[in-house]
Design a protein around this motif. Structure first.
Motif, PDB file in Angstrom:
ATOM      1  N   THR A 122       0.824  -1.216   0.000  1.00 40.35           N
ATOM      2  CA  THR A 122       0.000   0.000   0.000  1.00 40.35           C
ATOM      3  C   THR A 122       0.855   1.262   0.000  1.00 40.35           C
ATOM      4  O   THR A 122       0.307   2.370   0.113  1.00 40.35           O
ATOM      5  N   TRP A 123       2.168   1.115  -0.077  1.00 45.04           N
ATOM      6  CA  TRP A 123       3.107   2.241  -0.093  1.00 45.04           C
ATOM      7  C   TRP A 123       2.996   3.081   1.175  1.00 45.04           C
ATOM      8  O   TRP A 123       3.153   4.295   1.145  1.00 45.04           O
ATOM      9  N   THR A 124       2.745   2.432   2.286  1.00 47.56           N
ATOM     10  CA  THR A 124       2.621   3.157   3.562  1.00 47.56           C
ATOM     11  C   THR A 124       3.604   2.627   4.602  1.00 47.56           C
ATOM     12  O   THR A 124       3.417   2.855   5.794  1.00 47.56           O
ATOM     13  N   TRP A 175       4.943   5.127   7.238  1.00 47.88           N
ATOM     14  CA  TRP A 175       4.039   5.554   8.304  1.00 47.88           C
ATOM     15  C   TRP A 175       3.755   4.427   9.284  1.00 47.88           C
ATOM     16  O   TRP A 175       3.562   4.677  10.487  1.00 47.88           O
ATOM     17  N   GLY A 180       7.802   3.789   0.082  1.00 44.18           N
ATOM     18  CA  GLY A 180       6.549   4.425   0.456  1.00 44.18           C
ATOM     19  C   GLY A 180       6.602   5.933   0.244  1.00 44.18           C
ATOM     20  O   GLY A 180       5.664   6.529  -0.302  1.00 44.18           O
ATOM     21  N   GLU A 206       6.461   6.651  -3.580  1.00 42.48           N
ATOM     22  CA  GLU A 206       5.156   6.435  -4.200  1.00 42.48           C
ATOM     23  C   GLU A 206       4.151   7.485  -3.746  1.00 42.48           C
ATOM     24  O   GLU A 206       3.288   7.912  -4.532  1.00 42.48           O
ATOM     25  N   GLN A 207       4.208   7.900  -2.500  1.00 41.57           N
ATOM     26  CA  GLN A 207       3.329   8.983  -2.048  1.00 41.57           C
ATOM     27  C   GLN A 207       3.640  10.267  -2.814  1.00 41.57           C
ATOM     28  O   GLN A 207       2.728  11.031  -3.183  1.00 41.57           O
ATOM     29  N   LEU A 222       2.259  10.038  -6.354  1.00 46.56           N
ATOM     30  CA  LEU A 222       0.815  10.202  -6.402  1.00 46.56           C
ATOM     31  C   LEU A 222       0.427  11.676  -6.340  1.00 46.56           C
ATOM     32  O   LEU A 222      -0.479  12.132  -7.058  1.00 46.56           O
ATOM     33  N   LEU A 223       1.102  12.439  -5.496  1.00 45.62           N
ATOM     34  CA  LEU A 223       0.717  13.823  -5.261  1.00 45.62           C
ATOM     35  C   LEU A 223       1.405  14.819  -6.184  1.00 45.62           C
ATOM     36  O   LEU A 223       0.801  15.811  -6.603  1.00 45.62           O
ATOM     37  N   LEU A 241       6.884  11.683   5.099  1.00 46.56           N
ATOM     38  CA  LEU A 241       6.924  12.300   3.771  1.00 46.56           C
ATOM     39  C   LEU A 241       7.168  13.790   3.885  1.00 46.56           C
ATOM     40  O   LEU A 241       7.972  14.364   3.133  1.00 46.56           O
TER      41      LEU A 241
END
Length: 620
Positions: A127-129, A132, A157, A160-161, A164-165, A213
């Motif tokens: 989940t690329w987390t 966290w 992670g 990838e975050q 996405l943003l 992040l």
């Protein structure tokens, strides 16, 4: 500690894209970055700052991704976000899934608690987390004794975050602002991220500072700023003309590139992860150095030529797979081998990771990026079946092996304990330590301490059950429940990952508040060397007039072990009021007293440790 490492050079067929030049110098930057990370994980004591390779990857990723988006915007007038995200999935997901499946299945065969926490780690990876999740779990990055199997995926992670943003933010910025104004805005965001790392670190949470992040996006943002400021040839156009002005710019780039490379290497050699320098701007400066290095590597010149040499290019092209595989293999190797062989088996595991990365690149990464996931899977099936009975048998064997591995992996993830035995005993111990700290804060006003200049009393017996104030690291955390049970009213001041400097600072703080018991226990050296002269000053000044117990640390296979033990022995021998508690000598002779990491006392070892302490305190 990954990045969007190398885009395989083969063009995509399902999602056409304009051709872009391949820059061999950037492959060399990837090669250097992954070598730094490998060395840091395989031989951490020889390259203590090798983790900076991750930040080199971050800068490179921000530069390449932003450059691709800018080029598409300039050439087509738009950015196809779906196409961008599909390419990221193709590039990263298949190789990751293969690694997760094989590694998860392997935990059942390797054992040694390698599967502890596997479920949450796999969820974080998919989940690329992962960054966290590790922040939430409070895992200390500086505690290297029993690290999670997949903890290296925290950086994937973050990337990838960002992927996405960032395209959404960049497109919005280019619509609202001009390119130069966007450059200034991105640079300010990078500075804010550097400040956030310092803020979280000053708040006492180094793991949050490093893995968030918000606080570790500055490398990606600085790379994006470089792409925004770059001439067109840096994002896929043609080279600049050769004129006197261009020649002067080339010389400046070369000089800055050499300085940038020297800065990254110096950081890797000189700076440790738990140093203030790392969090208070050091990684930010290393990222700026990476910007200079990448700028030179992306343009024709001596730096690009050297970094584009065949060995570095080969490593750089395979750096994603190498990053995915190296850490789990190193964890397997060091759990199975004796502590004294940790460096040797770590290097062997890194060599095996190179082979796995080559296989991943050839059979997974390139075809998935070139043809897509569905087409590649169908092609694999057709290739396995071949012609005749032999092809059918081969296809069935491979399918059976794949299914068996997948079932093992699923079983490993399903039955994996949430935490290892060591993590459990440290969690319980830390709760006891926190409770004891609450007790000391709510205690009545203490009797003032003797003057620091008062001569130390000679050795006096300390009865069993008498309270003590204990200072230390994770080993003190581990034995705290038994210590508090046997010696009611005692206080433990200890934290996982603490080094000698942290222990000494805490002792001085408690001493200044007049809250020390007449008997003090110091157990340090688990995570690094001990400052012998400073420890002697502690005993001579802050602990003058008290009964003191110094515990020898037991960290087999660590380079600082002999120095830490010798420092404790030397200071204990120099003072009449100090007892030596030789935990190291006992633990080396009886390794069954320690947990799977061979450092922290297990349930039986906790009692033996406290027995040893009591024997030392009662005798003179």
């Amino acid at each position: 500690m990954t990045a969007v490492l190398a885009e395989p050079k083969a063009p995509e067929t399902l999602v056409p894209a304009p051709p872009r030049p391949h820059l061999p110098g950037l492959d060399g930057v990837r090669g250097i970055a992954v070598l730094l990370v490998l060395a840091y994980h395989a031989v951490p004591e020889r390259l203590p700052g090798g983790f900076v390779g991750v930040d080199v990857f971050f800068v490179l990723s921000g530069f390449l991704i932003t450059g691709l988006l800018l080029r598409e915007k300039e050439e087509t007038g738009t950015v196809r976000l779906r196409r961008f995200w599909v390419r990221r999935v193709r590039r990263l997901v298949p190789a990751l899934v293969v690694m997760l499946t094989v590694v998860s299945a392997a935990t059942l065969m390797v054992g040694h608690e390698t599967g502890s926490g596997l479920r949450s780690q796999v969820v974080g990876a998919l989940t690329w987390t992962g960054n966290w999740i590790q922040v939430h779990q409070g895992w200390s990055y500086s505690d290297q004794h029993l690290p999670p199997l997949l903890n290296h995926l925290w950086s994937l992670g973050i990337e990838e975050q960002f992927y996405l943003l960032w395209p959404l933010l960049l497109v919005a910025a280019l619509v609202v602002l001009k390119r130069r104004a966007s450059l200034y805005a991105v640079s300010l965001l990078a500075l804010a991220s550097i400040a956030l790392m310092a803020f979280w670190y000053r708040g006492g949470d180094a793991t949050r500072a490093y893995m968030g992040l918000d606080s570790h996006a500055f490398g990606l943002l600085l790379g994006a700023a470089l792409a925004l400021s770059a001439a067109p040839h840096l994002v896929g156009g043609s080279s600049a003309p050769a004129d006197p002005a261009a020649a002067g710019a080339s010389r400046r780039r070369t000089l800055l590139g050499v300085v940038g490379l020297a800065g990254v290497v110096a950081f890797a050699v000189l700076v440790t992860w738990n140093s203030d320098v790392t969090f208070l701007g050091g990684l930010g400066l290393a990222s700026v150095a990476s910007v200079a290095l990448i700028h030179a590597a992306a343009n024709p010149g001596p730096v690009a030529a050297v970094l584009g040499c065949a060995p570095l290019r080969w490593l750089g092209e395979r750096s994603y797979g190498l990053y995915l595989w190296h850490w789990p293999l190193i964890v397997f190797a060091v759990r199975l081998a004796p502590p004294a062989e940790a460096e040797v088996v770590g290097c062997l595991a890194a060599a095996v990771a190179v082979v796995m990365a080559a296989v991943s690149y050839r059979w997974v990464e390139v075809p998935m990026c070139r043809d897509g996931i569905g087409v590649t899977l169908r092609r694999w099936g057709a290739a396995l079946q071949g012609r005749g009975a032999g092809g059918v048998r081969r296809s069935r064997l491979v399918a059976a092996a794949t299914a068996f591995t997948a079932v093992l992996a699923a079983a490993a993830v399903w039955q994996a304990p949430a935490e290892s035995d060591v993590e459990n005993l440290l969690r319980v111990g830390q709760e006891v330590v926190i409770d004891s700290a609450d007790d000391i804060e709510s205690a009545p006003e203490p009797v003032p301490d003797p003057a620091p200049s008062a001569p130390p009393r000679a050795c006096q017996p300390v009865a069993e059950g008498s309270p003590v104030t204990a200072f230390g690291d994770s080993v003190t955390v581990a034995i705290a429940p038994v210590l508090m049970g046997r010696r009611p009213g005692s206080v433990a001041v200890a934290t996982v990952g603490w080094q000698y400097g942290d222990v000494a600072a805490a002792l001085r703080q408690v001493a200044a508040a007049g809250q020390l018991q007449p008997t003090v226990v110091i157990a340090t050296g688990t995570n690094g060397t001990i400052d012998t002269a400073d420890l002697d000053r502690l005993v001579s000044q802050e602990l003058a007039g008290r009964q003191v117990a110094l515990v020898t640390p037991s960290v087999p296979g660590r380079s600082w072990s002999d120095q830490a033990v010798a420092a404790v022995q030397q200071v204990a021998a120099a003072h009449d009021n100090v007892r030596l508690v030789d935990w190291n000598g006992l633990a080396v002779q009886h390794p069954e007293l320690t947990a799977s990491d061979r450092v922290h006392p297990n349930a039986h070892g906790q009692n033996v440790y406290n027995d040893l302490l009591s024997q030392a305190l009662v005798s003179c």
